[in-house]
Write an enzyme that holds these catalytic residues in place. Structure first.
Site, PDB file in Angstrom:
ATOM      1  N   GLU A   1     -59.083   0.986  30.632  1.00 51.95           N
ATOM      2  CA  GLU A   1     -60.420   1.176  30.062  1.00 51.95           C
ATOM      3  C   GLU A   1     -60.410   2.075  28.825  1.00 51.95           C
ATOM      4  O   GLU A   1     -61.076   1.773  27.836  1.00 51.95           O
ATOM      5  CB  GLU A   1     -61.374   1.762  31.120  1.00 51.95           C
ATOM      6  CG  GLU A   1     -62.784   1.924  30.597  1.00 51.95           C
ATOM      7  CD  GLU A   1     -63.838   1.934  31.687  1.00 51.95           C
ATOM      8  OE1 GLU A   1     -65.023   1.931  31.336  1.00 51.95           O
ATOM      9  OE2 GLU A   1     -63.467   1.940  32.877  1.00 51.95           O
TER      10      GLU A   1
ATOM     11  N   ASN B   1     -54.625 -14.243  26.178  1.00 52.25           N
ATOM     12  CA  ASN B   1     -53.567 -13.589  25.415  1.00 52.25           C
ATOM     13  C   ASN B   1     -52.748 -12.608  26.251  1.00 52.25           C
ATOM     14  O   ASN B   1     -51.585 -12.368  25.945  1.00 52.25           O
ATOM     15  CB  ASN B   1     -54.200 -12.844  24.223  1.00 52.25           C
ATOM     16  CG  ASN B   1     -53.225 -11.902  23.573  1.00 52.25           C
ATOM     17  OD1 ASN B   1     -52.312 -12.316  22.860  1.00 52.25           O
ATOM     18  ND2 ASN B   1     -53.394 -10.606  23.814  1.00 52.25           N
TER      19      ASN B   1
ATOM     20  N   SER C   1     -45.454 -19.397  23.430  1.00 53.53           N
ATOM     21  CA  SER C   1     -44.426 -18.859  22.550  1.00 53.53           C
ATOM     22  C   SER C   1     -43.374 -19.922  22.276  1.00 53.53           C
ATOM     23  O   SER C   1     -43.142 -20.809  23.111  1.00 53.53           O
ATOM     24  CB  SER C   1     -43.758 -17.654  23.220  1.00 53.53           C
ATOM     25  OG  SER C   1     -42.601 -17.260  22.526  1.00 53.53           O
TER      26      SER C   1
ATOM     27  N   TYR D   1     -39.051 -14.489  30.301  1.00 55.99           N
ATOM     28  CA  TYR D   1     -40.196 -14.624  29.394  1.00 55.99           C
ATOM     29  C   TYR D   1     -40.317 -16.076  28.922  1.00 55.99           C
ATOM     30  O   TYR D   1     -41.412 -16.655  28.907  1.00 55.99           O
ATOM     31  CB  TYR D   1     -40.029 -13.688  28.199  1.00 55.99           C
ATOM     32  CG  TYR D   1     -41.190 -13.730  27.233  1.00 55.99           C
ATOM     33  CD1 TYR D   1     -42.386 -13.083  27.520  1.00 55.99           C
ATOM     34  CD2 TYR D   1     -41.087 -14.421  26.027  1.00 55.99           C
ATOM     35  CE1 TYR D   1     -43.457 -13.119  26.643  1.00 55.99           C
ATOM     36  CE2 TYR D   1     -42.149 -14.467  25.140  1.00 55.99           C
ATOM     37  CZ  TYR D   1     -43.331 -13.814  25.451  1.00 55.99           C
ATOM     38  OH  TYR D   1     -44.385 -13.867  24.579  1.00 55.99           O
ATOM     39  N   GLY D   2     -39.184 -16.668  28.548  1.00 56.54           N
ATOM     40  CA  GLY D   2     -39.192 -18.060  28.096  1.00 56.54           C
ATOM     41  C   GLY D   2     -39.718 -19.016  29.160  1.00 56.54           C
ATOM     42  O   GLY D   2     -40.540 -19.885  28.878  1.00 56.54           O
ATOM     43  N   VAL D   3     -39.245 -18.832  30.406  1.00 56.00           N
ATOM     44  CA  VAL D   3     -39.713 -19.705  31.492  1.00 56.00           C
ATOM     45  C   VAL D   3     -41.207 -19.497  31.733  1.00 56.00           C
ATOM     46  O   VAL D   3     -41.955 -20.458  31.949  1.00 56.00           O
ATOM     47  CB  VAL D   3     -38.901 -19.451  32.789  1.00 56.00           C
ATOM     48  CG1 VAL D   3     -39.525 -20.202  33.976  1.00 56.00           C
ATOM     49  CG2 VAL D   3     -37.451 -19.880  32.595  1.00 56.00           C
ATOM     50  N   SER D   4     -41.664 -18.237  31.663  1.00 56.33           N
ATOM     51  CA  SER D   4     -43.094 -17.971  31.896  1.00 56.33           C
ATOM     52  C   SER D   4     -43.961 -18.661  30.841  1.00 56.33           C
ATOM     53  O   SER D   4     -45.017 -19.211  31.156  1.00 56.33           O
ATOM     54  CB  SER D   4     -43.365 -16.460  31.901  1.00 56.33           C
ATOM     55  OG  SER D   4     -43.344 -15.894  30.599  1.00 56.33           O
TER      56      SER D   4
END
Length: 277
Positions: free
Chosen positions: A40, A90, A140, A194-197
Site C-alpha cells: 500500500e 502486469n 515476454s 520465468y520463461g515457462v511461466s
C-alpha cells in the site's frame, strides 16, 4: 460513482512497466485509471508521483497471490463502475540469474505468481469486463524462447489448438513437480522458470480469447498477450535496452484498441506486430 463511467485497471503498477502503462493510460484513456499494488505505501507513493504530474489515478490494494484480494478488487469495480473496461495484467516476479535460491523453489514461486495468480485474476475479473473491453496480459520473449527450448513432443502439446485451460494448468503443475523431482530436463522442459511461466501466460491468452469468442462473441472483447521487450526495470536490471516508457507502448496500444476493432485477439504482440510462435 456512476456505473456508466469507464475504468481501466493495471496490476503491479507501482513501478517499472506497470507504472509507465498507468501513466500513459491516465493521459489517454477516457475514464478512471486504477493503479494497484500489493504494497500500500509504495502504491500510494506511485499515485502521488503521478498526481504531481497533473494526473489523477485511483489506488486499490491488490496482491494477485491472494484470491481474497482479487475478489475485493472485483467487488470494488462492480460496485463503483458496474464492471471493467480495460485490464492490464502486469504483476509478476523474476529471480535474478545469479540468485542462489534452488531451482525447484524458483519454479514454484515464479509459476505461482506469473501463471497461476494471473490466471486467477482472469477468472475473477473477465466475467465483469464490459462489451468492447480490452485485456492485456504482459508476457515476454522469454516465453517464446522457453517454447523453442522445450522437447519436440512438449512443443507439439503446447502448440496444439485443442489444448484446454485444464490441460495447460496440468502442464504448468507438471513443470513445478518435475523441477522439484529434478527431472525437468529429462521431461523436456528448459532451465528457465520465468520463461515457462511467461509461455504459460501466452498460451493462456490464446485459450481464454477462444473462450471469450465462444461465450461472449457479440461483446467483441479483445484479449492479447504482449512482449514489452527487454526493459530496464528492477526485474531485468540495467541490462535492458528499452526504457519503461518504450516497454509500455505495445501494452497501451492493445489496451486502447478502438471499439470497432476485431483484431488482434488471442495473439502474442511485440512492437504492435503479431508474432508467430
Amino acid at each position: 460513482m456512476s456505473s456508466c463511467r469507464r475504468v481501466a485497471l493495471v496490476t503491479g503498477a507501482n513501478k517499472g512497466i506497470g507504472f509507465a502503462v498507468t501513466r500513459e493510460l491516465c493521459r489517454r484513456f477516457s475514464g478512471d485509471v486504477v493503479l494497484t499494488a500489493r504494497d500500500e505505501a509504495r502504491g500510494r507513493a506511485a499515485v502521488q508521483q503521478l498526481q504531481a504530474e497533473g494526473l489523477s489515478p485511483r489506488f486499490h490494494l491488490l496482491d494477485i497471490d491472494d484470491l481474497q484480494s482479487i475478489r475485493a478488487v472485483r467487488d470494488f469495480l462492480r460496485r463503483e463502475y458496474g464492471g471493467l473496461n480495460v485490464l492490464v495484467n502486469n504483476a509478476g516476479i523474476a529471480f535474478q540469474v545469479d540468485d542462489p535460491t534452488p531451482f525447484d523453489i524458483q519454479a514454484e514461486m515464479t509459476l505461482k505468481t506469473n501463471f497461476f495468480a494471473t490466471r486467477n485474476v482472469c477468472t475473477e475479473l473477465l466475467p465483469i469486463v464490459k462489451p468492447h473491453g480490452r485485456v492485456v496480459n504482459i508476457s515476454s520473449f522469454q516465453g517464446s524462447k522457453a517454447l523453442e527450448d522445450c522437447s519436440e513432443s512438449l512443443r507439439e502439446r503446447i502448440r496444439c489448438d485443442a489444448l484446454t485451460e485444464g490441460d495447460l494448468v496440468d502442464l504448468m503443475k507438471k513443470f513445478v513437480e518435475d523441477a522439484k523431482n529434478e527431472v525437468h530436463r529429462r521431461e523436456g522442459w528448459p532451465d528457465s522458470a520465468y520463461g515457462v511461466s511467461k509461455l504459460g501466460v501466452t498460451v493462456l491468452s490464446r485459450i481464454v480469447a477462444r473462450q471469450l469468442d465462444e461465450q461472449r462473441g457479440p461483446d467483441r472483447i479483445l484479449l492479447n498477450a504482449c512482449c514489452p521487450g527487454w526493459v530496464k526495470t528492477d526485474m531485468a536490471g540495467d541490462q535492458g535496452s528499452r526504457t519503461a516508457e518504450q516497454g509500455a507502448e505495445t501494452p497501451v496500444y492493445l489496451a486502447l484498441l478502438p471499439p470497432d476493432a476485431t483484431e488482434p485477439h488471442g495473439q502474442l504482440v511485440r512492437d504492435k506486430v503479431v508474432q508467430q510462435w
